[in-house]
Design a protein around this motif. Structure first.
Motif, PDB file in Angstrom:
ATOM      1  N   GLY A  73       0.840  -1.203   0.000  1.00 45.60           N
ATOM      2  CA  GLY A  73       0.000   0.000   0.000  1.00 45.60           C
ATOM      3  C   GLY A  73       0.865   1.239   0.000  1.00 45.60           C
ATOM      4  O   GLY A  73       2.077   1.175   0.285  1.00 45.60           O
ATOM      5  N   ARG A  74       0.227   2.360  -0.384  1.00 49.24           N
ATOM      6  CA  ARG A  74       0.995   3.613  -0.420  1.00 49.24           C
ATOM      7  C   ARG A  74       0.454   4.655   0.547  1.00 49.24           C
ATOM      8  O   ARG A  74       1.201   5.258   1.287  1.00 49.24           O
ATOM      9  N   GLN A  75      -0.868   4.850   0.527  1.00 53.89           N
ATOM     10  CA  GLN A  75      -1.426   5.957   1.307  1.00 53.89           C
ATOM     11  C   GLN A  75      -2.439   5.499   2.344  1.00 53.89           C
ATOM     12  O   GLN A  75      -3.183   6.309   2.871  1.00 53.89           O
ATOM     13  N   GLY A  76      -2.485   4.208   2.608  1.00 52.09           N
ATOM     14  CA  GLY A  76      -3.417   3.715   3.617  1.00 52.09           C
ATOM     15  C   GLY A  76      -3.006   4.188   5.005  1.00 52.09           C
ATOM     16  O   GLY A  76      -1.907   4.717   5.207  1.00 52.09           O
ATOM     17  N   GLN A  77      -3.899   4.002   5.961  1.00 52.84           N
ATOM     18  CA  GLN A  77      -3.641   4.470   7.327  1.00 52.84           C
ATOM     19  C   GLN A  77      -2.432   3.760   7.944  1.00 52.84           C
ATOM     20  O   GLN A  77      -1.540   4.393   8.505  1.00 52.84           O
ATOM     21  N   VAL A  78      -2.421   2.437   7.851  1.00 51.49           N
ATOM     22  CA  VAL A  78      -1.348   1.695   8.525  1.00 51.49           C
ATOM     23  C   VAL A  78      -0.019   1.869   7.792  1.00 51.49           C
ATOM     24  O   VAL A  78       1.024   2.031   8.432  1.00 51.49           O
ATOM     25  N   VAL A  79      -0.049   1.889   6.464  1.00 58.04           N
ATOM     26  CA  VAL A  79       1.218   2.085   5.746  1.00 58.04           C
ATOM     27  C   VAL A  79       1.771   3.481   6.044  1.00 58.04           C
ATOM     28  O   VAL A  79       2.985   3.645   6.284  1.00 58.04           O
TER      29      VAL A  79
ATOM     30  N   ASP B 295       0.348  -4.407  -7.460  1.00 59.07           N
ATOM     31  CA  ASP B 295      -1.118  -4.444  -7.415  1.00 59.07           C
ATOM     32  C   ASP B 295      -1.506  -5.819  -6.878  1.00 59.07           C
ATOM     33  O   ASP B 295      -1.112  -6.852  -7.435  1.00 59.07           O
ATOM     34  N   LEU B 296      -2.284  -5.824  -5.804  1.00 54.45           N
ATOM     35  CA  LEU B 296      -2.628  -7.102  -5.163  1.00 54.45           C
ATOM     36  C   LEU B 296      -3.471  -8.001  -6.059  1.00 54.45           C
ATOM     37  O   LEU B 296      -3.621  -9.188  -5.772  1.00 54.45           O
TER      38      LEU B 296
ATOM     39  N   ALA C 135      -2.069  -3.566   2.986  1.00 55.12           N
ATOM     40  CA  ALA C 135      -3.033  -3.104   1.981  1.00 55.12           C
ATOM     41  C   ALA C 135      -4.230  -4.035   1.944  1.00 55.12           C
ATOM     42  O   ALA C 135      -4.114  -5.239   2.160  1.00 55.12           O
ATOM     43  N   ALA C 136      -5.390  -3.458   1.672  1.00 51.13           N
ATOM     44  CA  ALA C 136      -6.608  -4.264   1.597  1.00 51.13           C
ATOM     45  C   ALA C 136      -7.686  -3.486   0.875  1.00 51.13           C
ATOM     46  O   ALA C 136      -7.616  -2.262   0.738  1.00 51.13           O
TER      47      ALA C 136
ATOM     48  N   THR D  18     -10.865  -2.133   1.684  1.00 55.14           N
ATOM     49  CA  THR D  18     -11.461  -1.849   2.992  1.00 55.14           C
ATOM     50  C   THR D  18     -12.845  -1.188   2.910  1.00 55.14           C
ATOM     51  O   THR D  18     -13.388  -0.792   3.937  1.00 55.14           O
TER      52      THR D  18
ATOM     53  N   TYR E  35     -16.777  -8.479   2.917  1.00 54.03           N
ATOM     54  CA  TYR E  35     -15.456  -8.032   3.384  1.00 54.03           C
ATOM     55  C   TYR E  35     -14.897  -9.014   4.423  1.00 54.03           C
ATOM     56  O   TYR E  35     -13.751  -9.455   4.322  1.00 54.03           O
TER      57      TYR E  35
ATOM     58  N   THR F  37      -7.091  -6.584  13.826  1.00 52.45           N
ATOM     59  CA  THR F  37      -7.337  -5.327  14.515  1.00 52.45           C
ATOM     60  C   THR F  37      -8.758  -4.850  14.213  1.00 52.45           C
ATOM     61  O   THR F  37      -9.544  -5.578  13.592  1.00 52.45           O
ATOM     62  N   ALA F  38      -9.112  -3.642  14.674  1.00 51.32           N
ATOM     63  CA  ALA F  38     -10.500  -3.184  14.534  1.00 51.32           C
ATOM     64  C   ALA F  38     -10.578  -1.670  14.631  1.00 51.32           C
ATOM     65  O   ALA F  38      -9.718  -1.029  15.231  1.00 51.32           O
TER      66      ALA F  38
ATOM     67  N   VAL G 130     -10.050   1.144  13.003  1.00 50.08           N
ATOM     68  CA  VAL G 130      -8.775   1.854  12.854  1.00 50.08           C
ATOM     69  C   VAL G 130      -9.001   3.332  12.530  1.00 50.08           C
ATOM     70  O   VAL G 130      -9.817   3.682  11.678  1.00 50.08           O
TER      71      VAL G 130
END
Ligand SMILES: NC(=O)c1ccc[n+]([C@@H]2O[C@H](COP(=O)([O-])OP(=O)(O)OC[C@H]3O[C@@H](n4cnc5c(N)ncnc54)[C@H](OP(=O)(O)O)[C@@H]3O)[C@@H](O)[C@H]2O)c1
Length: 291
Positions: free
Chosen positions: A7-13, A36-37, A59-60, A62, A125, A148-149, A151
């Motif tokens: 991922g590039r701009q996700g929260q966790v990345v 690309d996944l 990445a997911a 979401t 999902y 996790t949950a 987020v």
């Protein structure tokens, strides 16, 4: 140590990119179009070229509601992609830390879920993420799956930022008060994911492998979370927003959500010594940055 994260701009990345340097870890974020996944060849090429010591699969797909009408894409991104990524991890001989979700559970249990509880996702999902867990575990035994949950973070789109935006124009907001879980800061997830990746890369102890629950400490409803956000905001700006506590039935969505999303972090605490801060404390820290 070099950790490749998807991922590039996700929260966790984004949180990993911020936290990595202080932890003495180089974070290499790989996302579209390079990785690309939905394209296994791009996963193999990009990850191999980056020569990681460990991989974090963050990445997911979401978009929980949209997934109901795009099941094929959700499964491609959340199940097939992580499976292919874990296969590359196995080929390279490096561990994989894979992020998963509370939505693998039905929410019918009345106590916090433990890792050995039966799964039973009630959404596309959730089913796609559960299949991702299965494929990661099958392809690379040297893994930790972190469920996790709820987020939130200073980055990307999330409930906390939505509440701040709504509070700009409204004096009252209705929020669901019958779903129970724990808001979890992506920054806390990043710290924990780095610690887990580091241990997996250095320590062959089998007890470090498997599935673990990783959420903030304490518990809340979405309405409790909203009230905490608005209370912090009021303390800083003087502007008051009241929260109307509504039921899930009053806020219909395409995807069903578990009524109970609480995950017990006991195993991660015992095995890794990792306990995330109380959700109110981390919420305040994120609001300190945003307000
Ligand atoms: N958000 C939550 O409340 C929540 C709750 C429980 C579990 N989780 C899990 O925690 C993990 C991190 O979530 P998050 O909140 O950081 O997610 P997020 O902010 O929605 O970011 C998703 C990331 O996935 C990337 N992505 C999507 N499709 C892709 C594809 N086909 N190929 C490559 N990258 C793709 C996005 O890429 P771009 O950067 O290009 O947009 C983005 O970086 C996920 O595994 C999620 O399932 C999240």
């Amino acid at each position: 140590m070099r950790i490749v994260v998807t991922g590039r701009q996700g929260q966790v990345v984004s949180a990993l990119l911020e936290r990595g340097p202080a932890a003495g870890v180089e974070i290499v974020a790989l996302g579209r179009p390079e990785l690309d996944l939905t394209d296994a060849a791009s996963i193999r090429a990009a990850v191999s070229a980056a020569r990681p010591d460990a991989i974090v699969s963050a990445a997911a797909y979401t978009a929980v509601d949209k997934a109901e009408s795009e099941p094929d894409l959700a499964f491609a991104v959340n199940a097939e992609g992580p499976g292919a990524l874990a296969a590359v991890a196995a080929e390279l001989g490096v561990p994989i830390v894979h992020l998963s979700t509370d939505y693998v559970f039905s929410g019918e249990k009345t106590a916090p879920y433990v890792e050995s509880d039966p799964t039973g996702p009630v959404s596309v999902y959730g089913r796609s993420k559960l299949e991702g867990e299965r494929r990661v575990a099958e392809a690379q035994p040297n893994h930790a799956i972190l469920r996790t949950a709820w987020v939130y973070s200073p980055f990307g789109a999330n409930f906390l930022k939505t509440m701040l935006r709504l509070g700009e124009t409204r004096d009252a907001v209705n929020v669901v008060a019958d779903q129970h879980g724990t808001p979890t800061s992506a920054l806390d997830i990043a710290d924990a994911a780095i610690a887990v990746a580091r241990r997996l890369a250095a320590d062959p102890d089998p007890s470090l492998r498997g599935t673990f629950h990783l959420t903030g400490s304490g518990e809340a409803t979405w309405a409790d979370f909203a009230e905490a956000i608005f209370a912090e905001r009021e303390a800083r700006t003087g502007k008051r927003v009241t929260v109307g506590r509504i039921g899930t039935a009053d806020y219909p969505t395409p995807a069903r959500r578990p009524a109970n999303s609480r995950l017990s972090g006991e195993t991660l605490g015992r095995v890794y010594g990792l306990v995330l801060p109380d959700w109110r404390q981390s919420t305040k820290a994120v609001l300190d940055r945003l307000l």
